[in-house]
Design an enzyme around this catalytic site. Sequence first.
Site, PDB file in Angstrom:
ATOM      1  N   GLU A 113       0.841  -1.339  -0.179  1.00  0.00           N
ATOM      2  CA  GLU A 113       0.737  -0.253   0.011  1.00  0.00           C
ATOM      3  C   GLU A 113       1.178   1.407  -0.260  1.00  0.00           C
ATOM      4  OE1 GLU A 113      -4.233  -1.523   2.020  1.00  0.00           O
ATOM      5  OE2 GLU A 113      -1.986  -1.999   3.510  1.00  0.00           O
TER       6      GLU A 113
ATOM      7  N   LYS B 236       5.492  -0.997   2.417  1.00  0.00           N
ATOM      8  CA  LYS B 236       4.967  -1.137   3.414  1.00  0.00           C
ATOM      9  C   LYS B 236       4.699  -2.323   4.372  1.00  0.00           C
ATOM     10  CE  LYS B 236       0.384  -0.177   6.435  1.00  0.00           C
ATOM     11  NZ  LYS B 236      -0.934   0.495   5.894  1.00  0.00           N
ATOM     12  N   GLN B 237       4.197  -3.894   3.193  1.00  0.00           N
ATOM     13  CA  GLN B 237       3.430  -5.163   3.490  1.00  0.00           C
ATOM     14  C   GLN B 237       4.732  -5.902   2.387  1.00  0.00           C
ATOM     15  OE1 GLN B 237       0.144  -3.943   3.905  1.00  0.00           O
ATOM     16  NE2 GLN B 237      -0.556  -5.265   3.108  1.00  0.00           N
TER      17      GLN B 237
END
Length: 291
Positions: A25, A129-130
Amino acid sequence: RLWRSLGHHDHQGGFRIDGVTGPDEYSALVDNNVYTNLMAARNMRVAAALAARLPRRAAELGVDDEEIASWREAAETIVRPFDHELRVTPQAEAFTQQRAWDFAGMGPDDYPLLLNFPYYLLYSSQVVKQADLVLALYVCGECFDAEQRARDFEYYERITVRDSSLSASIQAIVAAEVGHLELAYDYFTETALIDLRDLAFNTRDGVHLASLAGAWLVAVSGFGGMRDYGHTLSFAPRLPPALTRLSFGIVYRGRRLRVERRPETARYELLEGSPLELVHDGEALTVAAGA
């Protein structure tokens, strides 16, 4: 049909899917996100195979041979960016050319980054972010050889900040696969204890169910090394130093299987069902009841 409508063939014949946000994201409206493209190609290949196998049902849905051929062509020509200079897979087109993030200048109070920095800066920087490309290394692992998986994991491990509780479990699985067992164990404890120790300081708002489910994935797909890419279930179990035994059960195509890993041995036991072919560390074997 959705994937085919979202993408298009460029002048070189590659099938592109532009203007998407993949799992990360902190990267928005990118072109040819690798995870997205690989999953789209898989969806289209499977749809084409099913339509060919079930022609009557396909006809009811208005699917003809020309449409099936278009799905196959899109899947076969899907664009997969690659940085030949760095020899790593960009998570999306041109990602590895974006500005480097100043991780050394960050303090504990700067995280999560989305609360302290403008999104434009995040979107135009190499900060994740991930798990995104790392998620592709897990669920589409057959698309990468072992050397590429290790090199890609090392690249993205340095720039993934885990501002999402969804990331640690996926990073743990791939860390275990490429040999970083102690790091995998650290991520395993992070995903398993996120609510018991309130690691994200928000358990008062509800438990992190996806993270907790991820702990099972780490045990089974990470330390158990279970993969289902092909027609045969495969395992490559390995234990981190902190664990002396791992045992889990699964139901697979009507069979109940128990897998146990100790430091020196791996054991597969069929508890119910007909004999099962599987692969252990690249070696094919058959497990039958009582053996």
